[in-house]
Design a protein around this motif. Structure first.
Motif, PDB file in Angstrom:
ATOM      1  N   GLY A  14       0.839  -1.190   0.000  1.00 36.68           N
ATOM      2  CA  GLY A  14       0.000   0.000   0.000  1.00 36.68           C
ATOM      3  C   GLY A  14       0.875   1.241   0.000  1.00 36.68           C
ATOM      4  O   GLY A  14       2.088   1.166   0.194  1.00 36.68           O
ATOM      5  N   ILE A  15       0.266   2.392  -0.203  1.00 34.72           N
ATOM      6  CA  ILE A  15       1.009   3.640  -0.209  1.00 34.72           C
ATOM      7  C   ILE A  15       1.215   4.160   1.206  1.00 34.72           C
ATOM      8  O   ILE A  15       2.308   4.588   1.580  1.00 34.72           O
ATOM      9  CB  ILE A  15       0.297   4.703  -1.071  1.00 34.72           C
ATOM     10  N   GLY A  16       0.172   4.133   2.023  1.00 33.69           N
ATOM     11  CA  GLY A  16       0.328   4.622   3.395  1.00 33.69           C
ATOM     12  C   GLY A  16      -0.998   4.856   4.079  1.00 33.69           C
ATOM     13  O   GLY A  16      -1.329   4.226   5.080  1.00 33.69           O
ATOM     14  N   SER A  17      -1.806   5.789   3.550  1.00 31.09           N
ATOM     15  CA  SER A  17      -3.020   6.178   4.262  1.00 31.09           C
ATOM     16  C   SER A  17      -4.146   5.169   4.058  1.00 31.09           C
ATOM     17  O   SER A  17      -4.247   4.508   3.024  1.00 31.09           O
ATOM     18  CB  SER A  17      -3.479   7.562   3.804  1.00 31.09           C
ATOM     19  N   PHE A 240       4.946   5.737  -8.025  1.00 28.81           N
ATOM     20  CA  PHE A 240       4.205   6.781  -8.731  1.00 28.81           C
ATOM     21  C   PHE A 240       2.911   6.232  -9.316  1.00 28.81           C
ATOM     22  O   PHE A 240       2.714   5.014  -9.416  1.00 28.81           O
ATOM     23  CB  PHE A 240       5.072   7.401  -9.840  1.00 28.81           C
ATOM     24  N   ASP A 241       2.049   7.155  -9.692  1.00 29.10           N
ATOM     25  CA  ASP A 241       0.768   6.826 -10.319  1.00 29.10           C
ATOM     26  C   ASP A 241       1.045   6.465 -11.777  1.00 29.10           C
ATOM     27  O   ASP A 241       1.399   7.319 -12.585  1.00 29.10           O
ATOM     28  CB  ASP A 241      -0.170   8.031 -10.216  1.00 29.10           C
ATOM     29  N   PHE A 242       0.870   5.197 -12.117  1.00 29.26           N
ATOM     30  CA  PHE A 242       1.222   4.716 -13.448  1.00 29.26           C
ATOM     31  C   PHE A 242       0.401   5.405 -14.538  1.00 29.26           C
ATOM     32  O   PHE A 242       0.879   5.589 -15.656  1.00 29.26           O
ATOM     33  CB  PHE A 242       1.010   3.199 -13.507  1.00 29.26           C
ATOM     34  N   SER A 243      -0.819   5.815 -14.207  1.00 33.14           N
ATOM     35  CA  SER A 243      -1.680   6.440 -15.216  1.00 33.14           C
ATOM     36  C   SER A 243      -1.167   7.805 -15.661  1.00 33.14           C
ATOM     37  O   SER A 243      -1.579   8.318 -16.711  1.00 33.14           O
ATOM     38  CB  SER A 243      -3.110   6.575 -14.690  1.00 33.14           C
ATOM     39  N   GLY A 266       1.551   2.457  -9.289  1.00 36.24           N
ATOM     40  CA  GLY A 266       0.176   2.659  -8.841  1.00 36.24           C
ATOM     41  C   GLY A 266      -0.792   2.374  -9.970  1.00 36.24           C
ATOM     42  O   GLY A 266      -1.036   3.234 -10.817  1.00 36.24           O
ATOM     43  N   VAL A 267      -1.340   1.166  -9.987  1.00 32.02           N
ATOM     44  CA  VAL A 267      -2.235   0.765 -11.080  1.00 32.02           C
ATOM     45  C   VAL A 267      -3.662   0.496 -10.599  1.00 32.02           C
ATOM     46  O   VAL A 267      -4.557   0.285 -11.416  1.00 32.02           O
ATOM     47  CB  VAL A 267      -1.696  -0.482 -11.809  1.00 32.02           C
ATOM     48  N   VAL A 268      -3.884   0.500  -9.292  1.00 35.64           N
ATOM     49  CA  VAL A 268      -5.216   0.235  -8.731  1.00 35.64           C
ATOM     50  C   VAL A 268      -5.789   1.551  -8.216  1.00 35.64           C
ATOM     51  O   VAL A 268      -5.119   2.268  -7.473  1.00 35.64           O
ATOM     52  CB  VAL A 268      -5.133  -0.802  -7.589  1.00 35.64           C
ATOM     53  N   VAL A 308       3.320  -3.794  -7.163  1.00 37.14           N
ATOM     54  CA  VAL A 308       1.998  -3.258  -7.513  1.00 37.14           C
ATOM     55  C   VAL A 308       1.395  -2.540  -6.310  1.00 37.14           C
ATOM     56  O   VAL A 308       1.394  -3.076  -5.189  1.00 37.14           O
ATOM     57  CB  VAL A 308       1.065  -4.386  -7.989  1.00 37.14           C
ATOM     58  N   THR A 309       0.868  -1.332  -6.531  1.00 35.97           N
ATOM     59  CA  THR A 309       0.288  -0.538  -5.449  1.00 35.97           C
ATOM     60  C   THR A 309      -0.987   0.158  -5.926  1.00 35.97           C
ATOM     61  O   THR A 309      -1.255   0.225  -7.120  1.00 35.97           O
ATOM     62  CB  THR A 309       1.266   0.563  -4.975  1.00 35.97           C
ATOM     63  N   PRO A 310      -1.747   0.707  -4.986  1.00 32.08           N
ATOM     64  CA  PRO A 310      -2.797   1.662  -5.389  1.00 32.08           C
ATOM     65  C   PRO A 310      -2.157   2.899  -6.010  1.00 32.08           C
ATOM     66  O   PRO A 310      -0.961   3.163  -5.816  1.00 32.08           O
ATOM     67  CB  PRO A 310      -3.494   1.998  -4.063  1.00 32.08           C
ATOM     68  N   SER A 311      -2.937   3.683  -6.738  1.00 26.86           N
ATOM     69  CA  SER A 311      -2.402   4.864  -7.401  1.00 26.86           C
ATOM     70  C   SER A 311      -1.941   5.919  -6.401  1.00 26.86           C
ATOM     71  O   SER A 311      -1.033   6.706  -6.692  1.00 26.86           O
ATOM     72  CB  SER A 311      -3.439   5.465  -8.350  1.00 26.86           C
TER      73      SER A 311
END
Length: 341
Positions: A14-17, A240-243, A266-268, A308-311
């Motif tokens: 996860g990223i953190g929050s 980083f945010d992949f998008s 960050g792909v999710v 793999v992480t959230p965006s």
């Protein structure tokens, strides 16, 4: 030890929050989502609790001999630790207690996060209301305080979770704005002068060195990630945010991979999607496979180069979606490993 080996057993994180205000529930979710080799748990942040739990306030609570309090405009330096600093430290202690409870006997990777020196300098106000960013000497003092505070923080986490292989993540969403002179002054009518890139790099290197042997990464969810600068500063991973990745940046990404830098992609989505569900792990990482082919990279390097992480953070998500998103990151990483082509 290479950076890739430092980030072993980190297919997802996860990223953190996280949403809500229950430290035990957040720790349970994060550790449970990435148990049994599915990824890297992290020390959850719960900004929904209010000032002091936000990422700036949380990091101010870590600083050595620099304190802050909340003004209507944001966080401002204080002469002594007041109510707001004490609240930030108390909530961090609560989060550490919860993490310790759910990591009994744990051996494996574990990530902690703090705001980096440049985003902190852009957010923390001096006594007159202007940001630290406008005073080079104040920025140096702030970076030194942050480095010292992080050394103590990491020592505390090591004491509580002795089997963990720690990773330190610096959150730098304002880094590009600092480099390009886009951070606005208190009046809003002008911006602070762009900081010299070498000064930015040297300062980041100093703070990353406080990790004391732990793996390091820098996260930003803003566009125009300065990949080369972060690598030179010593970041073993870039999140980083992949998008938001542009074609112009792809060459820098390829160079990072070939140089051994771990990519935290960050792909999710970080908030509940309109569909209300996440159903296709393979689809979430399809763009990653496409990028690998376009760059001519060996598909076999995906698992050793990508996490793999959230965006971005999940504070704005519903609790149910946050749980689903972390689990989906693990499944997407497995899909990437099982079907790299």
């Amino acid at each position: 030890m290479s950076e890739k080996s430092e980030f072993r057993d980190c297919p997802a994180t996860g990223i953190g929050s996280m949403p809500g205000g229950d430290a035990r529930e957040a720790a349970k979710t994060v550790t449970g989502s990435f148990a049994d080799g599915r990824g890297m748990p992290h020390l959850a942040e719960l900004p929904g609790r209010g000032p002091g739990a936000d990422m700036i306030g949380r990091t101010i609570g870590l600083l050595a001999e620099i304190y802050g309090h909340v003004e209507p405009s944001g966080w401002r330096i204080s002469d002594r630790p007041g109510r707001d600093t004490r609240r930030a430290r108390s909530w961090l202690g609560e989060d550490l207690d919860a993490l310790e409870e759910f990591t009994q006997g744990y051996e494996g990777p574990l990530k902690v996060q703090a705001v980096g020196p440049w985003t902190l300098a852009a957010a923390l106000e001096r006594r007159g209301g202007e940001a630290f960013l406008g005073d080079p000497g104040a920025c140096r003092d702030l970076a030194e305080s942050l480095a010292e505070g992080l050394r103590g923080h990491l020592a505390e986490v090591r004491r509580r979770v002795p089997g963990a292989r720690l990773a330190l993540q610096l959150d730098e969403p304002s880094l590009t704005a600092v480099l390009r002179g886009r951070v606005r002054t208190a009046s809003g009518y002008r911006t602070y002068r762009a900081v010299d890139r070498q000064v930015v790099e040297d300062t980041l290197r100093e703070v990353l060195a406080a990790a004391g042997g732990a793996a390091t990464l820098v996260h930003t969810c803003a566009p125009e990630v300065p990949f080369a600068l972060l690598r030179r500063a010593g970041a073993g991973g870039i999140s980083f945010d992949f998008s938001l990745l542009t074609e112009r940046e792809e060459e820098a990404v390829g160079e990072a991979v070939e140089g051994g830098t771990r990519l935290f992609l960050g792909v999710v989505p970080g908030t509940d999607p309109a569909s209300g569900q996440l159903s296709d792990p393979g689809g979430s990482v399809m763009g990653v496979r496409t990028l690998w082919r376009r760059l001519g990279l060996n598909p076999g390097t995906l698992t050793e180069s990508v996490t793999v992480t959230p965006s971005c953070g999940l504070a704005g998500a519903s609790p149910a979606y946050a749980r689903a998103a972390l689990a989906h990151c693990g499944r997407a990483a497995k899909s990437l490993a099982d079907n790299p082509e």
